[in-house]
Scaffold this active site. Sequence first.
Site, PDB file in Angstrom:
ATOM      1  N   ASP A 149      82.479  86.957  41.572  1.00  0.00           N
ATOM      2  CA  ASP A 149      82.827  87.664  40.339  1.00  0.00           C
ATOM      3  C   ASP A 149      84.193  87.331  39.773  1.00  0.00           C
ATOM      4  OD1 ASP A 149      80.468  89.019  39.924  1.00  0.00           O
ATOM      5  OD2 ASP A 149      81.039  90.701  41.208  1.00  0.00           O
TER       6      ASP A 149
ATOM      7  N   VAL B  87      76.027  90.688  47.814  1.00  0.00           N
ATOM      8  CA  VAL B  87      76.389  89.317  47.434  1.00  0.00           C
ATOM      9  C   VAL B  87      76.709  88.483  48.673  1.00  0.00           C
ATOM     10  CG1 VAL B  87      78.036  87.897  46.148  1.00  0.00           C
ATOM     11  CG2 VAL B  87      77.206  90.040  45.162  1.00  0.00           C
TER      12      VAL B  87
END
Lengths: 305, 305
Positions: A130, A32
């Site tokens: 997230d 990510v």
Amino acid sequence: MAPDPTSLHGGSLLIAWQLTNKRVLIVGGGDVASGRLESVLVADANVTLVAPAPLHPLTRELLDLLPERITWHNREFQDSDLLLDPIDSHSNNPSPKYVAMVFTAIDSYRESQRIAGLCHDLRIPINAADIPALCNFYFGSQVRSGALQILVSTNGKSPKLANLIRKRIESVIPPETADAIENVGKLREKIKERAPGVGGPLSKRRMRWMVDLCGKWSMEDLACLDNEMMAALVDGGWEKGVVPGPNEVIGDKAPKANGHAQNGHAKATADEIKGISLAEVAPVVGAFIVGALVSGLALLGRARR
Amino acid sequence: MAPDPTSLHGGSLLIAWQLTNKRVLIVGGGDVASGRLESVLVADANVTLVAPAPLHPLTRELLDLLPERITWHNREFQDSDLLLDPIDSHSNNPSPKYVAMVFTAIDSYRESQRIAGLCHDLRIPINAADIPALCNFYFGSQVRSGALQILVSTNGKSPKLANLIRKRIESVIPPETADAIENVGKLREKIKERAPGVGGPLSKRRMRWMVDLCGKWSMEDLACLDNEMMAALVDGGWEKGVVPGPNEVIGDKAPKANGHAQNGHAKATADEIKGISLAEVAPVVGAFIVGALVSGLALLGRARR
């Protein structure tokens, strides 16, 4: 048009954030984080990357490619990472004390939360991967082609559908769009040199002329403008208050529709959604002819018997 | 895939900024300011509007529609407008002292510059209309349909082309997309209730199942899911580790492709860009038949003579 009250909630503010020559901090060296790194490099940011080795292969590659724009600290995050290096405080950064933006993409929820708390107190925009509740902003599916950038957001409801919609959009953006945008940008600059200033009637006339040009020319025509043609457009068009057609300016160099029909975006004005492009009509015409031939041959065959 | 170094500059960071329950300040009551007002209301912001009367008709309308979300001060900007009202400092705003974002859309360049200077010092993100050099972020052309939001930016090179591209995108987004996104969002929540938690194998399984569903179902099928069908999908699909097809769940209530073919987005999986929709094929088949009939009738006519 009257606003629809039911649509006045539930969304985000979609914006193009400016990071040119600003320094951003990325905490994390995984998958990510490498995506975040690529996104901020596209936006001309300088990056401080804090992550213990090993780094994700893409991050490694970006580091090798642009060592002057990425400073890597092979360790965990420290609070002082939010401070700008002395070298940056002499730049034209409007808030010289802290980094302009922070991205965390680490496994520890507790540490993400702690970093986000520091950022909120210091008013540093943060995205914590997230953990939506800690974020000032979210990402979405993106299209990029030269100066063209498109963001697709489902406001967190379905990243997969956002991705499918992105693919659909990519499939309808003609490949010459990036060059067309680049050339229109150059042309605007050339006309601004002749007629400078913001606001007022001259600015309105400039805007009107550009809008008329984009309505009259196809993306493909706009894409093949060179410096000489732009000069001809400015002298023979803008200066005389007319918008010449592509044939008057490009002449023989005009792209041939047939040669490009296979990409599904044959010659049509940039305003092509209002019309029907050749590529849409060609299969229909072809099918008509094939149908006529098949039927004709079948009947002729019968007639011979 | 290796990153393309030529693409790693010249863009912006396209993001979905979150303003839920945050207070933003808009300075100006004209055309541009009314657009800003609408954009931030969509993002669930509360607004302080500072502008001497008269207001733009759209602003007036929004004020009448949502008086509880907009506080209007009928006067020029004052420095203290950047401070939050006492009522807001008790909310869960992470930076309770100042407004979360500022927008200026006024005629005075000097005053815009002064307000931007204050904002930069206080680290309040600002957009000053028509003065890119003072902006932390830009706007672009936007599409909105329910939870779906799309931003098209040409990074300032051609607002007109951005607008044409936006229209083109609007023309290829099936009308049922908003409902499909809404339903997928609800379904995700239902499955999260059964299998809670972030990260780990369960989270991956959940993501995989949703991705498979979106690949197998059309936007139209997803759009007509009701609560009962969702429960059936969760019990008969998720719990058993399978992804049922739309016919197994929707049955007779499944949308008929023909009934919707006229909007150009006939039934196809949500992943429809990989396939060819009926609406694309129908004109070709039709033309074949017409061609065959014309040719056949012509030849029959000749044969009779």
